[in-house]
Design a protein around this motif. Structure first.
Motif, PDB file in Angstrom:
ATOM      1  N   PHE A  81      -4.524  33.408  -4.841  1.00 58.94           N
ATOM      2  CA  PHE A  81      -4.165  33.522  -3.249  1.00 58.94           C
ATOM      3  C   PHE A  81      -3.234  34.621  -3.136  1.00 58.94           C
ATOM      4  CE2 PHE A  81      -2.361  32.063   0.716  1.00 58.94           C
ATOM      5  CZ  PHE A  81      -3.534  32.213   1.610  1.00 58.94           C
ATOM      6  N   ALA A  82      -2.090  34.620  -4.170  1.00 55.40           N
ATOM      7  CA  ALA A  82      -1.021  35.333  -4.027  1.00 55.40           C
ATOM      8  C   ALA A  82      -1.440  37.046  -4.302  1.00 55.40           C
ATOM      9  CB  ALA A  82      -0.155  35.268  -5.298  1.00 55.40           C
ATOM     10  N   VAL A  83      -2.550  36.959  -5.115  1.00 61.74           N
ATOM     11  CA  VAL A  83      -3.014  38.574  -5.258  1.00 61.74           C
ATOM     12  C   VAL A  83      -3.961  39.007  -4.181  1.00 61.74           C
ATOM     13  CG1 VAL A  83      -4.943  39.660  -6.698  1.00 61.74           C
ATOM     14  CG2 VAL A  83      -3.402  38.442  -7.803  1.00 61.74           C
ATOM     15  N   ALA A  84      -4.770  38.051  -3.593  1.00 61.75           N
ATOM     16  CA  ALA A  84      -5.516  38.313  -2.215  1.00 61.75           C
ATOM     17  C   ALA A  84      -4.389  38.978  -1.090  1.00 61.75           C
ATOM     18  CB  ALA A  84      -6.300  37.071  -1.792  1.00 61.75           C
ATOM     19  N   LEU A  85      -3.384  38.171  -0.959  1.00 67.09           N
ATOM     20  CA  LEU A  85      -2.348  38.408   0.015  1.00 67.09           C
ATOM     21  C   LEU A  85      -1.675  39.793  -0.414  1.00 67.09           C
ATOM     22  CD1 LEU A  85      -0.927  37.836   2.798  1.00 67.09           C
ATOM     23  CD2 LEU A  85       0.716  36.287   1.360  1.00 67.09           C
ATOM     24  N   ALA A  86      -1.282  40.044  -1.590  1.00 67.23           N
ATOM     25  CA  ALA A  86      -0.883  41.160  -2.013  1.00 67.23           C
ATOM     26  C   ALA A  86      -1.801  42.487  -1.550  1.00 67.23           C
ATOM     27  CB  ALA A  86      -0.377  41.223  -3.232  1.00 67.23           C
ATOM     28  N   THR A  87      -3.151  42.089  -1.973  1.00 64.57           N
ATOM     29  CA  THR A  87      -3.967  43.294  -1.685  1.00 64.57           C
ATOM     30  C   THR A  87      -4.146  43.514  -0.281  1.00 64.57           C
ATOM     31  OG1 THR A  87      -5.177  42.516  -3.588  1.00 64.57           O
ATOM     32  CG2 THR A  87      -6.468  43.844  -2.179  1.00 64.57           C
ATOM     33  N   LEU A  88      -4.219  42.298   0.430  1.00 66.18           N
ATOM     34  CA  LEU A  88      -4.219  42.622   1.946  1.00 66.18           C
ATOM     35  C   LEU A  88      -3.103  43.395   2.513  1.00 66.18           C
ATOM     36  CD1 LEU A  88      -5.880  41.825   4.629  1.00 66.18           C
ATOM     37  CD2 LEU A  88      -4.019  39.772   4.812  1.00 66.18           C
ATOM     38  N   ILE A  89      -1.873  43.183   1.998  1.00 66.69           N
ATOM     39  CA  ILE A  89      -0.680  43.914   2.634  1.00 66.69           C
ATOM     40  C   ILE A  89      -0.716  45.235   2.060  1.00 66.69           C
ATOM     41  CG2 ILE A  89       1.710  43.809   2.269  1.00 66.69           C
ATOM     42  CD1 ILE A  89       1.814  40.797   2.560  1.00 66.69           C
ATOM     43  N   ARG A  90      -1.122  45.461   0.687  1.00 59.21           N
ATOM     44  CA  ARG A  90      -1.235  46.951   0.173  1.00 59.21           C
ATOM     45  C   ARG A  90      -2.050  47.769   1.162  1.00 59.21           C
ATOM     46  NH1 ARG A  90      -3.899  48.175  -5.333  1.00 59.21           N
ATOM     47  NH2 ARG A  90      -5.748  47.856  -4.035  1.00 59.21           N
ATOM     48  N   GLU A  91      -3.399  47.086   1.407  1.00 64.10           N
ATOM     49  CA  GLU A  91      -4.416  47.874   2.288  1.00 64.10           C
ATOM     50  C   GLU A  91      -4.195  47.996   3.721  1.00 64.10           C
ATOM     51  OE1 GLU A  91      -6.914  49.413   0.523  1.00 64.10           O
ATOM     52  OE2 GLU A  91      -6.096  48.621  -1.207  1.00 64.10           O
ATOM     53  N   HIS A  92      -3.314  46.980   4.287  1.00 64.84           N
ATOM     54  CA  HIS A  92      -3.091  46.900   5.579  1.00 64.84           C
ATOM     55  C   HIS A  92      -1.552  46.861   5.854  1.00 64.84           C
ATOM     56  CE1 HIS A  92      -7.344  47.181   6.569  1.00 64.84           C
ATOM     57  NE2 HIS A  92      -7.561  46.330   5.700  1.00 64.84           N
ATOM     58  N   LYS A  93      -0.831  47.631   5.824  1.00 65.66           N
ATOM     59  CA  LYS A  93       0.664  47.658   5.866  1.00 65.66           C
ATOM     60  C   LYS A  93       1.211  46.886   6.982  1.00 65.66           C
ATOM     61  CE  LYS A  93       1.570  49.876   2.185  1.00 65.66           C
ATOM     62  NZ  LYS A  93       2.020  49.282   1.008  1.00 65.66           N
ATOM     63  N   GLU A  94       0.314  46.978   8.133  1.00 66.97           N
ATOM     64  CA  GLU A  94       0.920  46.187   9.490  1.00 66.97           C
ATOM     65  C   GLU A  94       0.903  44.475   8.942  1.00 66.97           C
ATOM     66  OE1 GLU A  94      -3.610  46.757  10.023  1.00 66.97           O
ATOM     67  OE2 GLU A  94      -2.061  47.963   9.322  1.00 66.97           O
TER      68      GLU A  94
END
Length: 161
Positions: A81-94
């Motif tokens: 889950f942490a990796v999924a959230l970090a990936t989401l934030i990396r791809e969508h900075k907003e």
């Protein structure tokens, strides 16, 4: 503004589905998937309204994503889950501005479902001796980038051996 609210709601639903075990999903209760998320009843054969609601396009996407993340060996569900959230934030900075809200909402949900302690125990011991700076910390788990892939701290430590 409405678009961001919808994005945040969808993100919350995805994250909630990601951390909920397959055997706690409505689709499991209806016999659509098994404990590992494998499809037992193809979508095109589902006619009941409640079954349809428990196995939407979003559910199918997240269930497939969960199985892929498990195959990648990202450790426990919280690490995944942490990796999924970090990936989401990396791809969508907003989404970065909403990270704490997403984390606290998911943790609240996990505690309500009595899953939080179980997820923490899955993570096991704390990784030490990693001197590099993580790209993000989600749910207390450091996330690092190897090439173009985000990994959690345990996988990163293995790559440094």
């Amino acid at each position: 503004m409405a678009s961001r609210a919808v994005d945040l709601l969808i993100t919350y639903r995805i994250m909630k589905l990601l951390v909920t075990p397959f055997d706690k999903q409505e689709a499991f209760k209806y016999g659509i998937i098994d404990k590992q998320g494998k499809v037992l009843k193809p979508f095109r054969t589902i006619t009941d309204t409640k079954e349809n609601q428990s196995y939407t396009i979003l559910h199918r996407f997240v269930f497939n994503l969960k199985r892929i993340l498990q195959k990648a060996g990202l450790g426990g569900r919280l690490g995944t889950f942490a990796v999924a959230l970090a990936t989401l934030i990396r791809e969508h900075k907003e989404f970065e501005q909403h990270q704490k809200l997403i984390e606290s909402t998911v943790i609240k949900y996990l505690k309500e479902q009595k899953l939080y302690e179980e997820l923490l125990q899955e993570e096991g011991e704390i990784v030490e001796n990693v001197s590099d700076e993580p790209i993000n910390r989600c749910f207390g788990i450091d996330c690092y980038q190897i090439d173009n892939k985000i990994v959690e701290e345990k996988e990163y430590a293995k790559s440094k051996i």
